[in-house]
Scaffold this motif. Structure first.
Motif, mmCIF file in Angstrom:
data_model
loop_
_atom_site.group_PDB
_atom_site.id
_atom_site.type_symbol
_atom_site.label_atom_id
_atom_site.label_comp_id
_atom_site.label_asym_id
_atom_site.label_seq_id
_atom_site.Cartn_x
_atom_site.Cartn_y
_atom_site.Cartn_z
ATOM 1 N N LEU A 89 -6.373 -29.319 -38.874
ATOM 2 C CA LEU A 89 -5.702 -28.308 -38.059
ATOM 3 C C LEU A 89 -6.092 -26.916 -38.526
ATOM 4 O O LEU A 89 -6.555 -26.731 -39.652
ATOM 5 C CB LEU A 89 -4.182 -28.473 -38.174
ATOM 6 N N ASP A 90 -5.891 -25.918 -37.647
ATOM 7 C CA ASP A 90 -6.111 -24.548 -38.105
ATOM 8 C C ASP A 90 -5.000 -24.190 -39.094
ATOM 9 O O ASP A 90 -4.018 -24.932 -39.258
ATOM 10 C CB ASP A 90 -6.182 -23.567 -36.934
ATOM 11 N N LEU A 91 -5.143 -23.067 -39.790
ATOM 12 C CA LEU A 91 -4.237 -22.741 -40.888
ATOM 13 C C LEU A 91 -2.784 -22.660 -40.429
ATOM 14 O O LEU A 91 -1.894 -23.204 -41.078
ATOM 15 C CB LEU A 91 -4.664 -21.431 -41.561
ATOM 16 N N ASP A 92 -2.525 -22.001 -39.299
ATOM 17 C CA ASP A 92 -1.150 -21.873 -38.809
ATOM 18 C C ASP A 92 -0.523 -23.243 -38.554
ATOM 19 O O ASP A 92 0.597 -23.515 -38.988
ATOM 20 C CB ASP A 92 -1.111 -21.044 -37.522
ATOM 21 N N ASP A 93 -1.243 -24.098 -37.831
ATOM 22 C CA ASP A 93 -0.705 -25.424 -37.502
ATOM 23 C C ASP A 93 -0.590 -26.309 -38.739
ATOM 24 O O ASP A 93 0.326 -27.127 -38.843
ATOM 25 C CB ASP A 93 -1.568 -26.111 -36.438
ATOM 26 N N ALA A 94 -1.512 -26.135 -39.676
ATOM 27 C CA ALA A 94 -1.451 -26.923 -40.912
ATOM 28 C C ALA A 94 -0.210 -26.547 -41.722
ATOM 29 O O ALA A 94 0.517 -27.422 -42.205
ATOM 30 C CB ALA A 94 -2.719 -26.701 -41.739
ATOM 31 N N VAL A 95 0.052 -25.256 -41.844
ATOM 32 C CA VAL A 95 1.239 -24.806 -42.582
ATOM 33 C C VAL A 95 2.502 -25.260 -41.852
ATOM 34 O O VAL A 95 3.459 -25.731 -42.479
ATOM 35 C CB VAL A 95 1.218 -23.273 -42.778
ATOM 36 N N ARG A 96 2.508 -25.149 -40.525
ATOM 37 C CA ARG A 96 3.665 -25.605 -39.744
ATOM 38 C C ARG A 96 3.920 -27.098 -39.979
ATOM 39 O O ARG A 96 5.071 -27.538 -40.093
ATOM 40 C CB ARG A 96 3.454 -25.328 -38.258
ATOM 41 N N GLU A 97 2.871 -27.894 -40.062
ATOM 42 C CA GLU A 97 3.001 -29.334 -40.304
ATOM 43 C C GLU A 97 3.668 -29.598 -41.656
ATOM 44 O O GLU A 97 4.557 -30.458 -41.763
ATOM 45 C CB GLU A 97 1.621 -29.996 -40.265
ATOM 46 N N ALA A 140 -1.190 -29.978 -51.155
ATOM 47 C CA ALA A 140 -1.393 -29.069 -50.035
ATOM 48 C C ALA A 140 -2.312 -27.907 -50.363
ATOM 49 O O ALA A 140 -2.739 -27.192 -49.457
ATOM 50 C CB ALA A 140 -0.044 -28.549 -49.541
ATOM 51 N N ALA A 141 -2.653 -27.723 -51.626
ATOM 52 C CA ALA A 141 -3.563 -26.637 -51.992
ATOM 53 C C ALA A 141 -4.915 -26.776 -51.318
ATOM 54 O O ALA A 141 -5.627 -25.793 -51.126
ATOM 55 C CB ALA A 141 -3.729 -26.596 -53.509
ATOM 56 N N VAL A 142 -5.249 -27.996 -50.912
ATOM 57 C CA VAL A 142 -6.528 -28.218 -50.249
ATOM 58 C C VAL A 142 -6.602 -27.468 -48.916
ATOM 59 O O VAL A 142 -7.686 -27.072 -48.487
ATOM 60 C CB VAL A 142 -6.783 -29.735 -50.060
ATOM 61 N N ILE A 143 -5.462 -27.234 -48.278
ATOM 62 C CA ILE A 143 -5.456 -26.579 -46.964
ATOM 63 C C ILE A 143 -5.899 -25.123 -47.066
ATOM 64 O O ILE A 143 -6.848 -24.717 -46.386
ATOM 65 C CB ILE A 143 -4.080 -26.735 -46.283
ATOM 66 N N PRO A 144 -5.253 -24.287 -47.910
ATOM 67 C CA PRO A 144 -5.764 -22.910 -48.014
ATOM 68 C C PRO A 144 -7.181 -22.848 -48.583
ATOM 69 O O PRO A 144 -7.962 -21.961 -48.211
ATOM 70 C CB PRO A 144 -4.765 -22.207 -48.927
ATOM 71 N N ARG A 145 -7.521 -23.776 -49.469
ATOM 72 C CA ARG A 145 -8.895 -23.766 -49.998
ATOM 73 C C ARG A 145 -9.902 -24.007 -48.878
ATOM 74 O O ARG A 145 -10.993 -23.434 -48.881
ATOM 75 C CB ARG A 145 -9.040 -24.816 -51.090
ATOM 76 N N ARG A 146 -9.530 -24.849 -47.943
ATOM 77 C CA ARG A 146 -10.427 -25.149 -46.824
ATOM 78 C C ARG A 146 -10.528 -23.972 -45.858
ATOM 79 O O ARG A 146 -11.595 -23.682 -45.320
ATOM 80 C CB ARG A 146 -9.921 -26.390 -46.088
ATOM 81 N N HIS A 147 -9.399 -23.283 -45.643
ATOM 82 C CA HIS A 147 -9.361 -22.227 -44.630
ATOM 83 C C HIS A 147 -9.688 -20.841 -45.171
ATOM 84 O O HIS A 147 -9.930 -19.925 -44.385
ATOM 85 C CB HIS A 147 -7.982 -22.202 -43.959
ATOM 86 N N LEU A 148 -9.662 -20.684 -46.475
ATOM 87 C CA LEU A 148 -9.911 -19.371 -47.067
ATOM 88 C C LEU A 148 -11.037 -19.463 -48.098
ATOM 89 O O LEU A 148 -10.850 -19.156 -49.275
ATOM 90 C CB LEU A 148 -8.626 -18.843 -47.719
ATOM 91 N N PRO A 149 -12.228 -19.876 -47.662
ATOM 92 C CA PRO A 149 -13.322 -20.116 -48.610
ATOM 93 C C PRO A 149 -13.842 -18.856 -49.300
ATOM 94 O O PRO A 149 -14.464 -18.948 -50.349
ATOM 95 C CB PRO A 149 -14.407 -20.743 -47.735
ATOM 96 N N ASP A 150 -13.574 -17.678 -48.725
ATOM 97 C CA ASP A 150 -14.103 -16.442 -49.302
ATOM 98 C C ASP A 150 -13.200 -15.832 -50.366
ATOM 99 O O ASP A 150 -13.576 -14.863 -51.028
ATOM 100 C CB ASP A 150 -14.348 -15.404 -48.198
#
Length: 201
Positions: A89-97, A140-150
């Protein structure tokens, strides 16, 4: 004098009796809350003798502790499933989940979680579920790592550390302490927006 640790039963009849006592305590927590839970009430609800209770548990604190362990394990399982669902999911939907899963879990295990909150000097402001926060940080740390690679790794680690603690506290407030008439979905949306903004800061 230290209390003797009760051995968890393995025979089917003993396992069933332990479950009966746990279920009786859980129903009483739902009806009366932790302060009014007594071993007498538990044995009456379970239709067993006091001696039977003490074969399985030392006191009401131990039975609440067993219910706490079950609640934490169940929320943890749900959280693992949510992280898997959130990966694509995109970051917003992933966090909502993740937020929705935690709110669902805290609501489902509300009486036990409230008993934990009541037992803490800081009440709802205390970290009553450190295991959930720890596991959330690891999973869940994998989610921001995936969406914020920079984002540099040390900065991302700090963001994840702060955000995951806020996720647990926020989900707890939504699940068990929201004001009467407050819209649950709207609160989840607000929490999601705040958390995503924090991660992107």
């Amino acid at each position: 004098m230290a209390q003797r640790q009760r051995i968890r039963p393995t025979q089917q009849r003993a396992v069933a009796m332990r479950r009966t006592l746990l279920d009786a305590a859980l129903h009483l927590l739902e009806e009366r809350g932790a302060e009014r839970l007594t071993t007498t009430a538990i044995v009456e609800r379970a239709h067993v003798s006091t001696g039977t209770f003490y074969r399985y548990f030392n006191d009401k604190a131990e039975i609440i502790s067993a219910l706490r362990d079950e609640a934490v394990a169940a929320v943890d399982r749900d959280l693992r499933d949510a992280v898997v669902r959130a990966l694509d999911l995109d970051l917003d939907d992933a966090v909502r989940e993740i937020v929705t899963t935690l709110v669902d879990g805290f609501e489902r295990h509300g009486p036990v979680v409230l008993a934990m909150v009541d037992a803490q000097p800081g009440g709802s402001n205390a970290n009553v579920l450190p295991e959930i926060e720890r596991d959330l940080f690891q999973l869940a740390a994998v989610i921001p790592r995936r969406h914020l690679p920079d984002v540099p790794p040390d900065r991302l680690e700090a963001l994840v550390f702060m955000t995951m603690g806020v996720v647990v506290a926020t989900a707890l407030r939504i699940a068990l302490f929201r004001p009467p008439g407050a819209d649950r979905a709207a609160l989840v949306d607000v929490a999601t927006s705040m958390l995503v903004a924090g991660l992107r800061s």
